[in-house]
Design a protein around this motif. Structure first.
Motif, PDB file in Angstrom:
ATOM      1  N   TRP A  34      19.650  82.067 -58.639  1.00  0.00           N
ATOM      2  CA  TRP A  34      20.417  83.063 -57.882  1.00  0.00           C
ATOM      3  C   TRP A  34      21.712  82.479 -57.345  1.00  0.00           C
ATOM      4  CZ3 TRP A  34      15.690  81.194 -55.979  1.00  0.00           C
ATOM      5  CH2 TRP A  34      15.692  80.591 -54.724  1.00  0.00           C
ATOM      6  N   TRP A  35      22.243  81.493 -58.065  1.00  0.00           N
ATOM      7  CA  TRP A  35      23.465  80.861 -57.581  1.00  0.00           C
ATOM      8  C   TRP A  35      24.695  81.542 -58.161  1.00  0.00           C
ATOM      9  CZ3 TRP A  35      21.164  75.305 -58.237  1.00  0.00           C
ATOM     10  CH2 TRP A  35      20.440  74.979 -57.067  1.00  0.00           C
ATOM     11  N   GLU A  40      28.177  78.203 -55.049  1.00  0.00           N
ATOM     12  CA  GLU A  40      26.924  77.962 -55.771  1.00  0.00           C
ATOM     13  C   GLU A  40      27.181  77.759 -57.264  1.00  0.00           C
ATOM     14  OE1 GLU A  40      23.724  80.607 -53.160  1.00  0.00           O
ATOM     15  OE2 GLU A  40      24.942  81.604 -54.664  1.00  0.00           O
ATOM     16  N   GLY A  66      21.138  86.427 -52.331  1.00  0.00           N
ATOM     17  CA  GLY A  66      20.899  85.215 -51.543  1.00  0.00           C
ATOM     18  C   GLY A  66      19.440  85.106 -51.144  1.00  0.00           C
ATOM     19  N   GLY A  67      18.959  83.874 -51.056  1.00  0.00           N
ATOM     20  CA  GLY A  67      17.569  83.665 -50.657  1.00  0.00           C
ATOM     21  C   GLY A  67      16.578  83.866 -51.802  1.00  0.00           C
ATOM     22  N   GLN A  89      14.861  78.401 -60.625  1.00  0.00           N
ATOM     23  CA  GLN A  89      15.142  77.932 -59.261  1.00  0.00           C
ATOM     24  C   GLN A  89      14.119  78.574 -58.335  1.00  0.00           C
ATOM     25  OE1 GLN A  89      18.734  79.548 -57.605  1.00  0.00           O
ATOM     26  NE2 GLN A  89      18.389  78.626 -55.598  1.00  0.00           N
ATOM     27  N   LEU A  91      11.792  78.240 -54.332  1.00  0.00           N
ATOM     28  CA  LEU A  91      11.647  77.651 -53.002  1.00  0.00           C
ATOM     29  C   LEU A  91      10.177  77.469 -52.648  1.00  0.00           C
ATOM     30  CD1 LEU A  91      14.131  79.952 -51.014  1.00  0.00           C
ATOM     31  CD2 LEU A  91      14.579  77.604 -51.728  1.00  0.00           C
ATOM     32  N   HIS A 142      18.400  71.551 -48.225  1.00  0.00           N
ATOM     33  CA  HIS A 142      19.292  72.337 -47.381  1.00  0.00           C
ATOM     34  C   HIS A 142      18.655  72.416 -46.005  1.00  0.00           C
ATOM     35  CE1 HIS A 142      22.527  74.065 -49.705  1.00  0.00           C
ATOM     36  NE2 HIS A 142      21.735  74.528 -50.666  1.00  0.00           N
ATOM     37  N   TRP A 190      17.100  88.659 -45.269  1.00  0.00           N
ATOM     38  CA  TRP A 190      16.974  87.194 -45.348  1.00  0.00           C
ATOM     39  C   TRP A 190      18.014  86.496 -44.482  1.00  0.00           C
ATOM     40  CZ3 TRP A 190      20.576  83.614 -46.966  1.00  0.00           C
ATOM     41  CH2 TRP A 190      21.693  84.108 -47.649  1.00  0.00           C
ATOM     42  N   TRP A 249      26.229  87.128 -47.920  1.00  0.00           N
ATOM     43  CA  TRP A 249      26.468  85.987 -47.025  1.00  0.00           C
ATOM     44  C   TRP A 249      27.795  85.291 -47.296  1.00  0.00           C
ATOM     45  CZ3 TRP A 249      27.095  80.982 -48.833  1.00  0.00           C
ATOM     46  CH2 TRP A 249      26.776  80.772 -50.181  1.00  0.00           C
ATOM     47  N   TRP A 269      24.449  75.860 -47.418  1.00  0.00           N
ATOM     48  CA  TRP A 269      25.093  76.366 -48.631  1.00  0.00           C
ATOM     49  C   TRP A 269      26.425  77.017 -48.279  1.00  0.00           C
ATOM     50  CZ3 TRP A 269      20.126  77.520 -47.086  1.00  0.00           C
ATOM     51  CH2 TRP A 269      19.930  78.742 -46.439  1.00  0.00           C
ATOM     52  N   ASN A 300      14.962  73.653 -46.332  1.00  0.00           N
ATOM     53  CA  ASN A 300      14.443  74.217 -47.583  1.00  0.00           C
ATOM     54  C   ASN A 300      15.013  73.406 -48.733  1.00  0.00           C
ATOM     55  OD1 ASN A 300      16.941  75.658 -46.801  1.00  0.00           O
ATOM     56  ND2 ASN A 300      16.712  76.657 -48.770  1.00  0.00           N
ATOM     57  N   ASP A 302      15.780  73.455 -52.884  1.00  0.00           N
ATOM     58  CA  ASP A 302      15.795  74.169 -54.164  1.00  0.00           C
ATOM     59  C   ASP A 302      15.172  73.270 -55.217  1.00  0.00           C
ATOM     60  OD1 ASP A 302      17.358  76.618 -53.535  1.00  0.00           O
ATOM     61  OD2 ASP A 302      18.908  75.168 -53.013  1.00  0.00           O
ATOM     62  N   LYS A 337      27.486  71.551 -53.412  1.00  0.00           N
ATOM     63  CA  LYS A 337      26.562  72.603 -52.981  1.00  0.00           C
ATOM     64  C   LYS A 337      26.463  72.731 -51.458  1.00  0.00           C
ATOM     65  CE  LYS A 337      23.366  75.713 -53.954  1.00  0.00           C
ATOM     66  NZ  LYS A 337      23.166  76.245 -52.607  1.00  0.00           N
ATOM     67  N   HIS A 377      13.341  80.656 -45.616  1.00  0.00           N
ATOM     68  CA  HIS A 377      13.535  80.203 -46.997  1.00  0.00           C
ATOM     69  C   HIS A 377      12.277  79.584 -47.602  1.00  0.00           C
ATOM     70  CE1 HIS A 377      17.737  81.382 -47.201  1.00  0.00           C
ATOM     71  NE2 HIS A 377      17.630  81.255 -45.894  1.00  0.00           N
TER      72      HIS A 377
HETATM   73  C1  GAL Z   1      18.794  79.642 -50.390  1.00  0.00           C
HETATM   74  C2  GAL Z   1      18.960  78.532 -51.370  1.00  0.00           C
HETATM   75  C3  GAL Z   1      20.335  78.015 -51.352  1.00  0.00           C
HETATM   76  C4  GAL Z   1      21.392  79.084 -51.293  1.00  0.00           C
HETATM   77  C5  GAL Z   1      20.999  80.316 -50.487  1.00  0.00           C
HETATM   78  C6  GAL Z   1      21.880  81.526 -50.657  1.00  0.00           C
HETATM   79  O1  GAL Z   1      17.504  80.140 -50.404  1.00  0.00           O
HETATM   80  O2  GAL Z   1      18.077  77.497 -51.057  1.00  0.00           O
HETATM   81  O3  GAL Z   1      20.535  77.143 -52.435  1.00  0.00           O
HETATM   82  O4  GAL Z   1      21.811  79.356 -52.521  1.00  0.00           O
HETATM   83  O5  GAL Z   1      19.688  80.702 -50.702  1.00  0.00           O
HETATM   84  O6  GAL Z   1      21.856  82.050 -51.934  1.00  0.00           O
END
Ligand code: GAL
Length: 418
Positions: A34-35, A40, A66-67, A89, A91, A142, A190, A249, A269, A300, A302, A337, A377
């Motif tokens: 989701w980058w 990202e 995001g998230g 990817q 979490l 992160h 989130w 975000w 991030w 958190n 990744d 990142k 996260h």
């Molecule tokens: C988090 C992730 C990050 C960042 C963020 C927003 O959950 O760990 O790498 O990308 O979301 O997308």
């Protein structure tokens, strides 16, 4: 051997040689992630390029959001259809949930060859491994309890870095009085939950955070301290602009970058967005821990979970896992990142000031026992619990219930989700 056989044999050999050359040229990985924001994507490019140097083609499968909630829905569809991507990817507890399903790869041979056990901290291994087997390659660490501030706004208004809740409120009042948006916020569950991680830690301290979010103790979830945490969320809500609802975000980060807003409460991030816009820490923007959470870290990580794939895709999958764990990559990637390396044996002296602080805070918190998984996260509790907290936090943030009711609902929702 007669001539005919010899010719047939050599044709076979040539054929095999051609076949394996083609196989090498076509080695590819399909990666779901989701980058999709500027910062990202820039970070992910470091990985893509490293793999391409190794002759591995990157098939991109981005799922914005995001998230990662939307991304997790997409993974479910692919795995259920019996066609998982090479890597996803993911979490924390999501990794464990998939590992339990028996659909992930066993990376133990590679991990043993490359010595992952010795260089990945236990807090991450808890998720990278399942049942003694490595199933994922961690790319970073992160943390969510950060504030990102526009330095010029702070300087112009004579604001010093706040270290307590009261100082934070005084700073936000000044920014608001100057006609700016004090808090750049994106109204998505989130994102509200990300702020809540920090607010709960700041209000109740590390023992309370652990009782509420790691132990899921009903008495902590529905307590006067939790009511106070919700009151603080309501207070923060009074500093967001009218258009916050649904905002991504990275667009909230842009408001701080452009000097339209004073601060954003977000994981590191966000730094990726500032860097991607050419901004320099300490000069254009400030990073500091959410007031009252100094000395603690809600983290958190990744990780790229490797799914069980056919033999034809295994070699490329191992190259991907190996590329993620390469020490030079871990530094290069995390510089872009905003996170810090997942390996403890790499030299982080090259990271910028915020990255240095991130590494130092992480080491200290880990040493002191004040390092905890982020609820928002996916590192404090399984996804079902996480999402149940999102619903209550967001409903309260949007004024649908008062703080006392929110604490009661939080305890009920968490109990029901277990
Ligand atoms: C988090 C992730 C990050 C960042 C963020 C927003 O959950 O760990 O790498 O990308 O979301 O997308």
């Amino acid at each position: 051997m007669n001539l005919k056989k010899l010719l047939a044999g050599s044709a076979l050999v040539t054929g095999l040689a051609l076949f394996s050359a083609a196989a090498v040229a076509e080695e590819s990985v399909e990666v779901l992630h989701w980058w999709t924001s500027g910062g990202e994507a820039a970070a992910l490019n470091v990985l893509k390029q490293n793999l391409e140097k190794e002759g591995v083609t990157w098939q991109d499968m981005p799922v914005a959001g995001g998230g990662g909630e939307q991304a997790m829905t997409a993974v479910r569809a692919r795995v259920t259809a019996g066609n998982p991507p090479t890597a996803v990817q993911m979490l924390g507890f999501d990794i464990t949930d998939w590992a339990k399903q028996g659909v992930v790869a066993d990376l133990n041979d590679l991990a043993a060859k490359e010595g992952w056990d010795k260089v990945v901290p236990a807090a991450l291994q808890a998720f990278s491994k399942y049942d003694g087997k490595w199933v994922a390659a961690p790319v970073n660490v992160h943390s969510t309890n950060w504030v990102w501030a526009n330095k010029k706004v702070f300087d112009d208004l004579g604001i010093a870095q706040p270290t307590t809740w009261d100082e934070l409120i005084a700073a936000l009042d000044k920014i608001k009085a100057a006609g700016l948006t004090a808090v750049a916020h994106g109204g998505q569950p989130w994102q509200e939950a990300t702020i809540f991680d920090a607010v709960v830690m700041s209000t109740g301290g590390p023992d309370f955070y652990k009782k509420a979010f790691i132990d899921l103790d009903p008495a902590a979830l529905n307590s006067p301290t939790m009511v106070e945490a919700f009151d603080r969320m309501a207070k923060l809500r009074s500093y967001v602009d009218d258009n916050f609802s649904g905002r991504d975000w990275n667009l909230a980060s842009a408001m701080v970058i452009e000097g339209k807003a004073g601060v954003q409460f977000m994981g590191d991030w966000a730094k990726g967005e500032f860097l991607n816009a050419g901004k320099v820490p300490g000069q254009d923007f400030l990073c500091f821990r959410f007031p009252g959470t100094q000395g603690t870290v809600t983290f958190n990580s990744d990780q790229f979970v490797m799914f069980k794939v056919g033999d034809d895709r295994k070699a490329a999958q191992e190259k991907l896992a190996s590329a993620i764990m390469a020490p030079a990559f871990q530094v290069a990637f995390n510089k872009v990142k905003g996170s810090v390396p997942a390996r403890t044996d790499v030299d982080g002296s090259d990271l910028d000031a915020c990255g240095q602080q991130g590494m130092k805070d992480l080491a200290e918190a880990s040493e002191k026992g004040t390092l905890f998984g982020s609820m928002a996260h996916g590192h404090a509790a399984p996804a079902a619990v996480k999402v149940a907290t999102y619903d209550v936090i967001t409903a309260h943030f949007n004024g649908e219930m008062d703080s006392k009711t929110a604490a009661e609902e939080l305890a009920k929702a968490v109990a029901a989700a277990q």
